[in-house]
Write an enzyme that holds these catalytic residues in place. Structure first.
Site, PDB file in Angstrom:
ATOM      1  N   CYS A 150       6.600   0.950  15.085  1.00 15.90           N
ATOM      2  CA  CYS A 150       6.227   1.871  14.009  1.00 15.90           C
ATOM      3  C   CYS A 150       5.650   3.156  14.598  1.00 15.90           C
ATOM      4  CB  CYS A 150       5.214   1.216  13.076  1.00 15.90           C
ATOM      5  SG  CYS A 150       4.634   2.313  11.772  1.00 15.90           S
ATOM      6  N   HIS A 163       4.910   0.378  -0.173  1.00 17.15           N
ATOM      7  CA  HIS A 163       5.721  -0.376   0.792  1.00 17.15           C
ATOM      8  C   HIS A 163       5.026  -1.664   1.196  1.00 17.15           C
ATOM      9  CE1 HIS A 163       3.116   2.301   3.157  1.00 17.15           C
ATOM     10  NE2 HIS A 163       3.170   1.410   4.125  1.00 17.15           N
ATOM     11  N   GLU A 187       0.833  -1.211   0.000  1.00 21.20           N
ATOM     12  CA  GLU A 187       0.000   0.000   0.000  1.00 21.20           C
ATOM     13  C   GLU A 187       0.864   1.256   0.000  1.00 21.20           C
ATOM     14  OE1 GLU A 187      -2.122  -0.686   3.728  1.00 21.20           O
ATOM     15  OE2 GLU A 187      -0.700   0.587   4.804  1.00 21.20           O
ATOM     16  N   HIS A 209       5.782   6.570   7.760  1.00 18.82           N
ATOM     17  CA  HIS A 209       6.087   5.609   8.824  1.00 18.82           C
ATOM     18  C   HIS A 209       7.559   5.747   9.205  1.00 18.82           C
ATOM     19  CE1 HIS A 209       2.403   3.344   8.566  1.00 18.82           C
ATOM     20  NE2 HIS A 209       2.633   2.854   7.373  1.00 18.82           N
ATOM     21  N   HIS A 227       0.321   5.761   1.139  1.00 16.81           N
ATOM     22  CA  HIS A 227      -0.556   6.760   1.744  1.00 16.81           C
ATOM     23  C   HIS A 227       0.242   8.020   2.009  1.00 16.81           C
ATOM     24  CE1 HIS A 227       1.447   4.804   5.061  1.00 16.81           C
ATOM     25  NE2 HIS A 227       0.764   3.695   4.869  1.00 16.81           N
TER      26      HIS A 227
END
Lengths: 145, 145
Positions: free
Chosen positions: B113, B99, B59, B65, B61
């Protein structure tokens, strides 16, 4: 982007610094900054390592710490409580709370620390505050100033 | 406040959840939230664990992260590069970058994370984007969708 760990709590492209360079009182602590903030993530990620029997500065400040132990063991003062800490414990230091990390005598204490990039200046205890701290059971024997 | 680790990548007062509960495609991944934001620290800290041969969702976005490996080893796709990752490597996933994390066949992959508490919804690749990804050397063989 990957900051590659070398296997010894050091990272390929990350410099090792003394914990502080402002003359504060500490013993055998190093600092490595793994993330300086960016990409709309408003935090820094640092790795601190306290040598055997070393300690960070006893201090408090408005900014909070979020700490995860990734090496060894030790003890921490948060507010008026001294606790043993070990691998992967997560320690929250709330705003304006006295805190000090100490490594065990025979083992380093290493931890990741998340903080805001903009931070107020730490305060050290004055004589009255030290008196208050020393009146708390377990704290007088723990703190190093 | 201390979230005490139990020694097995679980924390005393932290629930273990499935990685996602929205029907996204992943294999054998759990999620534990160690910090939900607060004290003017505008981040969440989560621990994800990918079982042997498992993988997270492919995905991208807008939110970034910041990942630190604390268990095992595996591989990660970041953008158009597949890299091996292991203990204490630090991986930055910039905004809007494809990723996917995968554990090795014989070892779990566990990582901390850091993310913003407010996040946009992840996007999965459509047919054209998959075609682009599959045209990149090393990526076609890696991704699982």
């Amino acid at each position: 982007m990957i900051h590659r760990n070398t296997g010894k709590y050091r990272w390929d492209d990350v410099d090792v610094h003394p914990y502080k360079e402002d003359g504060s009182i500490f013993k055998d602590v190093t600092r490595q900054t793994l993330f300086h903030g960016g990409d709309d993530l408003a935090v820094e990620l640092r790795y601190f390592e306290v040598g055997c029997n070393g300690h960070t500065t006893l201090e408090r400040h408005e900014h909070a710490h979020l700490v995860t132990i990734i090496r060894g063991s030790g003890r921490v003062l948060v507010g008026d409580i001294v606790s043993s800490i070990g691998m992967h414990d997560v320690v929250q230091i709330p705003p304006f709370t006295w805190h000090q990390f100490q490594a065990d005598e025979d083992e380093e204490l290493g931890f990741l620390c998340i903080v805001n990039p903009k931070r107020d200046r730490p305060q050290r205890p004055g004589p009255e505050e030290l008196e208050e701290l020393n009146a708390i059971g377990g704290v007088a024997e723990f703190i190093r100033i």
